[in-house]
Design a protein around this motif. Structure first.
Motif, PDB file in Angstrom:
ATOM      1  N   ARG A 136       0.855  -1.192   0.000  1.00  0.00           N
ATOM      2  CA  ARG A 136       0.000   0.000   0.000  1.00  0.00           C
ATOM      3  C   ARG A 136       0.882   1.229   0.000  1.00  0.00           C
ATOM      4  O   ARG A 136       1.780   1.312   0.843  1.00  0.00           O
ATOM      5  N   HIS A 137       0.597   2.169  -0.879  1.00  0.00           N
ATOM      6  CA  HIS A 137       1.393   3.403  -0.980  1.00  0.00           C
ATOM      7  C   HIS A 137       2.880   3.078  -1.037  1.00  0.00           C
ATOM      8  O   HIS A 137       3.701   3.703  -0.376  1.00  0.00           O
ATOM      9  N   GLY A 138       3.224   2.025  -1.774  1.00  0.00           N
ATOM     10  CA  GLY A 138       4.631   1.685  -1.977  1.00  0.00           C
ATOM     11  C   GLY A 138       5.288   0.957  -0.806  1.00  0.00           C
ATOM     12  O   GLY A 138       6.474   0.652  -0.873  1.00  0.00           O
ATOM     13  N   ARG A 139       4.512   0.676   0.264  1.00  0.00           N
ATOM     14  CA  ARG A 139       5.098  -0.037   1.418  1.00  0.00           C
ATOM     15  C   ARG A 139       4.527  -1.451   1.478  1.00  0.00           C
ATOM     16  O   ARG A 139       3.316  -1.631   1.426  1.00  0.00           O
ATOM     17  N   THR A 140       5.422  -2.414   1.627  1.00  0.00           N
ATOM     18  CA  THR A 140       4.967  -3.797   1.733  1.00  0.00           C
ATOM     19  C   THR A 140       4.940  -4.205   3.200  1.00  0.00           C
ATOM     20  O   THR A 140       5.866  -3.921   3.947  1.00  0.00           O
ATOM     21  N   ASP A 141       3.839  -4.839   3.593  1.00  0.00           N
ATOM     22  CA  ASP A 141       3.674  -5.218   5.001  1.00  0.00           C
ATOM     23  C   ASP A 141       2.838  -6.500   5.046  1.00  0.00           C
ATOM     24  O   ASP A 141       2.152  -6.851   4.085  1.00  0.00           O
ATOM     25  N   VAL A 142       2.886  -7.186   6.180  1.00  0.00           N
ATOM     26  CA  VAL A 142       2.026  -8.351   6.358  1.00  0.00           C
ATOM     27  C   VAL A 142       0.596  -7.859   6.591  1.00  0.00           C
ATOM     28  O   VAL A 142       0.355  -6.948   7.385  1.00  0.00           O
ATOM     29  N   ASN A 143      -0.340  -8.467   5.898  1.00  0.00           N
ATOM     30  CA  ASN A 143      -1.754  -8.139   6.075  1.00  0.00           C
ATOM     31  C   ASN A 143      -2.260  -8.843   7.335  1.00  0.00           C
ATOM     32  O   ASN A 143      -2.446 -10.064   7.357  1.00  0.00           O
ATOM     33  N   ASN A 144      -2.422  -8.058   8.377  1.00  0.00           N
ATOM     34  CA  ASN A 144      -2.770  -8.610   9.703  1.00  0.00           C
ATOM     35  C   ASN A 144      -4.020  -9.487   9.652  1.00  0.00           C
ATOM     36  O   ASN A 144      -4.012 -10.666  10.046  1.00  0.00           O
ATOM     37  N   SER A 202      14.341  -9.838  17.519  1.00  0.00           N
ATOM     38  CA  SER A 202      15.630 -10.130  18.153  1.00  0.00           C
ATOM     39  C   SER A 202      16.656 -10.673  17.179  1.00  0.00           C
ATOM     40  O   SER A 202      16.343 -11.472  16.302  1.00  0.00           O
ATOM     41  N   ALA A 203      17.910 -10.278  17.415  1.00  0.00           N
ATOM     42  CA  ALA A 203      19.033 -10.852  16.661  1.00  0.00           C
ATOM     43  C   ALA A 203      19.279 -12.300  17.059  1.00  0.00           C
ATOM     44  O   ALA A 203      19.942 -13.037  16.328  1.00  0.00           O
ATOM     45  N   PHE A 204      18.732 -12.703  18.205  1.00  0.00           N
ATOM     46  CA  PHE A 204      19.005 -14.050  18.717  1.00  0.00           C
ATOM     47  C   PHE A 204      18.185 -15.145  18.040  1.00  0.00           C
ATOM     48  O   PHE A 204      18.264 -16.303  18.437  1.00  0.00           O
ATOM     49  N   TYR A 205      17.353 -14.791  17.055  1.00  0.00           N
ATOM     50  CA  TYR A 205      16.619 -15.823  16.300  1.00  0.00           C
ATOM     51  C   TYR A 205      17.414 -16.316  15.085  1.00  0.00           C
ATOM     52  O   TYR A 205      16.934 -17.187  14.357  1.00  0.00           O
ATOM     53  N   GLY A 206      18.590 -15.729  14.843  1.00  0.00           N
ATOM     54  CA  GLY A 206      19.339 -16.039  13.618  1.00  0.00           C
ATOM     55  C   GLY A 206      19.508 -17.521  13.340  1.00  0.00           C
ATOM     56  O   GLY A 206      19.121 -18.005  12.265  1.00  0.00           O
ATOM     57  N   PRO A 207      20.068 -18.290  14.275  1.00  0.00           N
ATOM     58  CA  PRO A 207      20.285 -19.718  13.998  1.00  0.00           C
ATOM     59  C   PRO A 207      18.984 -20.481  13.732  1.00  0.00           C
ATOM     60  O   PRO A 207      18.946 -21.376  12.892  1.00  0.00           O
ATOM     61  N   PHE A 208      17.899 -20.109  14.422  1.00  0.00           N
ATOM     62  CA  PHE A 208      16.603 -20.758  14.195  1.00  0.00           C
ATOM     63  C   PHE A 208      16.174 -20.603  12.739  1.00  0.00           C
ATOM     64  O   PHE A 208      15.636 -21.525  12.131  1.00  0.00           O
ATOM     65  N   ARG A 209      16.401 -19.418  12.197  1.00  0.00           N
ATOM     66  CA  ARG A 209      15.927 -19.183  10.824  1.00  0.00           C
ATOM     67  C   ARG A 209      16.680 -20.048   9.833  1.00  0.00           C
ATOM     68  O   ARG A 209      16.130 -20.419   8.793  1.00  0.00           O
ATOM     69  N   ASP A 210      17.924 -20.413  10.148  1.00  0.00           N
ATOM     70  CA  ASP A 210      18.633 -21.424   9.338  1.00  0.00           C
ATOM     71  C   ASP A 210      17.963 -22.775   9.530  1.00  0.00           C
ATOM     72  O   ASP A 210      17.727 -23.504   8.572  1.00  0.00           O
ATOM     73  N   ALA A 211      17.663 -23.094  10.780  1.00  0.00           N
ATOM     74  CA  ALA A 211      17.084 -24.403  11.099  1.00  0.00           C
ATOM     75  C   ALA A 211      15.729 -24.576  10.437  1.00  0.00           C
ATOM     76  O   ALA A 211      15.411 -25.635   9.886  1.00  0.00           O
ATOM     77  N   ALA A 212      14.897 -23.525  10.502  1.00  0.00           N
ATOM     78  CA  ALA A 212      13.522 -23.624   9.996  1.00  0.00           C
ATOM     79  C   ALA A 212      13.411 -23.114   8.565  1.00  0.00           C
ATOM     80  O   ALA A 212      12.334 -23.133   7.984  1.00  0.00           O
ATOM     81  N   GLU A 213      14.533 -22.653   8.000  1.00  0.00           N
ATOM     82  CA  GLU A 213      14.542 -22.100   6.640  1.00  0.00           C
ATOM     83  C   GLU A 213      13.468 -21.026   6.505  1.00  0.00           C
ATOM     84  O   GLU A 213      12.635 -21.069   5.594  1.00  0.00           O
ATOM     85  N   SER A 214      13.460 -20.078   7.449  1.00  0.00           N
ATOM     86  CA  SER A 214      12.374 -19.093   7.489  1.00  0.00           C
ATOM     87  C   SER A 214      12.876 -17.646   7.528  1.00  0.00           C
ATOM     88  O   SER A 214      12.172 -16.768   8.013  1.00  0.00           O
ATOM     89  N   THR A 215      14.096 -17.415   7.041  1.00  0.00           N
ATOM     90  CA  THR A 215      14.599 -16.036   7.015  1.00  0.00           C
ATOM     91  C   THR A 215      13.796 -15.226   5.991  1.00  0.00           C
ATOM     92  O   THR A 215      13.621 -15.690   4.867  1.00  0.00           O
ATOM     93  N   PRO A 216      13.294 -14.022   6.364  1.00  0.00           N
ATOM     94  CA  PRO A 216      12.571 -13.216   5.369  1.00  0.00           C
ATOM     95  C   PRO A 216      13.470 -12.887   4.170  1.00  0.00           C
ATOM     96  O   PRO A 216      14.635 -12.547   4.358  1.00  0.00           O
ATOM     97  N   LYS A 217      12.910 -13.048   2.964  1.00  0.00           N
ATOM     98  CA  LYS A 217      13.702 -12.763   1.748  1.00  0.00           C
ATOM     99  C   LYS A 217      14.042 -11.282   1.678  1.00  0.00           C
ATOM    100  O   LYS A 217      15.110 -10.895   1.256  1.00  0.00           O
ATOM    101  N   GLU A 218      13.064 -10.449   2.063  1.00  0.00           N
ATOM    102  CA  GLU A 218      13.298  -9.002   2.089  1.00  0.00           C
ATOM    103  C   GLU A 218      12.737  -8.435   3.369  1.00  0.00           C
ATOM    104  O   GLU A 218      11.733  -8.911   3.875  1.00  0.00           O
ATOM    105  N   GLY A 219      13.390  -7.388   3.861  1.00  0.00           N
ATOM    106  CA  GLY A 219      12.879  -6.709   5.052  1.00  0.00           C
ATOM    107  C   GLY A 219      13.131  -7.525   6.312  1.00  0.00           C
ATOM    108  O   GLY A 219      13.937  -8.456   6.324  1.00  0.00           O
TER     109      GLY A 219
END
Ligand code: PBG
Length: 327
Positions: A136-144, A202-219
């Motif tokens: 919306r208006h050039g901003r991408t966000d999760v649709n709650n 949190s920065a402390f989720y980093g390793p989990f995102r490798d484990a779950a393959e869930s790092t956001p592609k953008e943002g």
């Protein structure tokens, strides 16, 4: 007077004395073991950023759950690594997906073990965000609000498979009410909700995102997870989730938020959980591997601090090792 009258050291003299007056005790019953489940058979893939943690197929997950149970750990938390991902995360409510299959297999093998499932879209969306995106208006966000329906579908899918507790980790507004309503409508009034109520970006989720393959592609997730500076807002999130029907409340991460755990404990009378997250685990593991700290002592001190701060339940990748150390 030359010598002190108060002598706290009198009660520290021997190991038995110290154990008699120890205010906080850890027990394996405090722990929940997080597990990552994927498709296949006989799969046990190490996760490079989390030594000792694996992406496992359902058969291996059952063996891991059995080991936890045999050591007195009463519960596991399941995360799924699906075979396919799309923009809305539709593999998140596939009854043949890794999580529902693992739930059914664990409940079949170990009916008394409490199975908790993580409910979130980020493992299932191709963009890695916790719900469908809109621009919306050039901003991408999760649709709650669009996310709420999808979370409810995922929760019902896990409930049908036999989950005991649903744990939503997405941080959308209104999700506890939406999931509670959907569970009740489907006849799952007995299934509890453990809300990741105060979940910080949190920065402390980093390793989990490798484990779950869930790092956001953008943002990043700062538009839905909490700002690390906010204590009052954490209490507000907790109150909202309780009003919407949460049975238990979680603070996450644990170590940088021990003050928040304490405040939440003092505010509510429901059980409080804290998530000793992947980055916290990786710090202990890597410092120990480098010979910088004693792994067992550091692990137990970390877990004790989380309990002392007020957590009744601790979600931790150390659960098996800690239960063994306590044994
Ligand atoms: C999914 C989710 C995350 C964690 C639990 N559920 C990652 C995230 O929010 O990016 C993190 C757990 C950990 O770091 O151990 N939303």
């Amino acid at each position: 007077m030359p010598f002190p009258e108060e002598r706290p050291r009198r009660l520290r003299r021997t190991a038995t004395l110290r154990s008699m007056v120890r205010e906080t005790q850890l027990s394996p019953t405090n722990f929940v073991l997080p597990l990552f489940v994927r498709a296949g058979k006989g799969e046990k893939r190490p996760i490079a950023t989390m030594p000792g943690v694996f992406q496992s197929s359902v058969d291996v997950i059952v063996a891991q759950a059995r080991e936890a149970w045999s050591l007195g750990v009463p519960s596991v938390l399941l995360f799924g690594i699906p075979e396919t991902k799309d923009a809305v995360g539709s593999s998140g409510w596939d009854p043949d997906g890794p999580v529902p299959r693992a739930v059914a297999a664990i409940k079949d093998a170990l009916p008394e073990l409490v199975v908790i499932t993580d409910v979130c879209m980020c493992e299932y969306t191709d963009h890695g965000h916790c719900g469908p995106l809109e621009t919306r208006h050039g901003r991408t966000d999760v649709n709650n609000d669009a996310t709420l329906d999808l979370l409810a579908k995922e929760a019902i899918c896990h409930a049908r498979a036999g989950a005991d507790i649903i744990a939503p980790s997405d941080m959308m507004d209104g999700r506890i009410g939406a999931i509670r309503g959907a569970l009740d409508d489907e006849g799952f009034g007995e299934i509890a909700i453990l809300s990741y109520a105060a979940k910080f970006a949190s920065a402390f989720y980093g390793p989990f995102r490798d484990a779950a393959e869930s790092t956001p592609k953008e943002g990043d997730r700062r538009g839905y997870q909490m700002d690390p500076g906010n204590r009052r807002e954490a209490l507000r999130e907790v109150r909202l989730d309780l009003d919407e029907g949460a049975d238990m409340i979680m603070v996450k991460p644990a170590l940088s938020y021990l003050d928040v755990i304490r405040e939440v404990r003092d505010l509510v009378d429901v059980p409080v959980a804290a998530y000793n997250v992947s980055g916290e685990y990786a710090m202990v593991k890597s410092a120990a591997a480098a010979g910088l700290i004693d792994e067992t002592r550091a692990m137990m001190e970390v877990l004790l601090s989380i309990k002392r701060a007020g957590a009744d339940l601790i979600l931790t990748y150390h659960a098996i090792d800690a239960a063994k150390a306590l044994g």
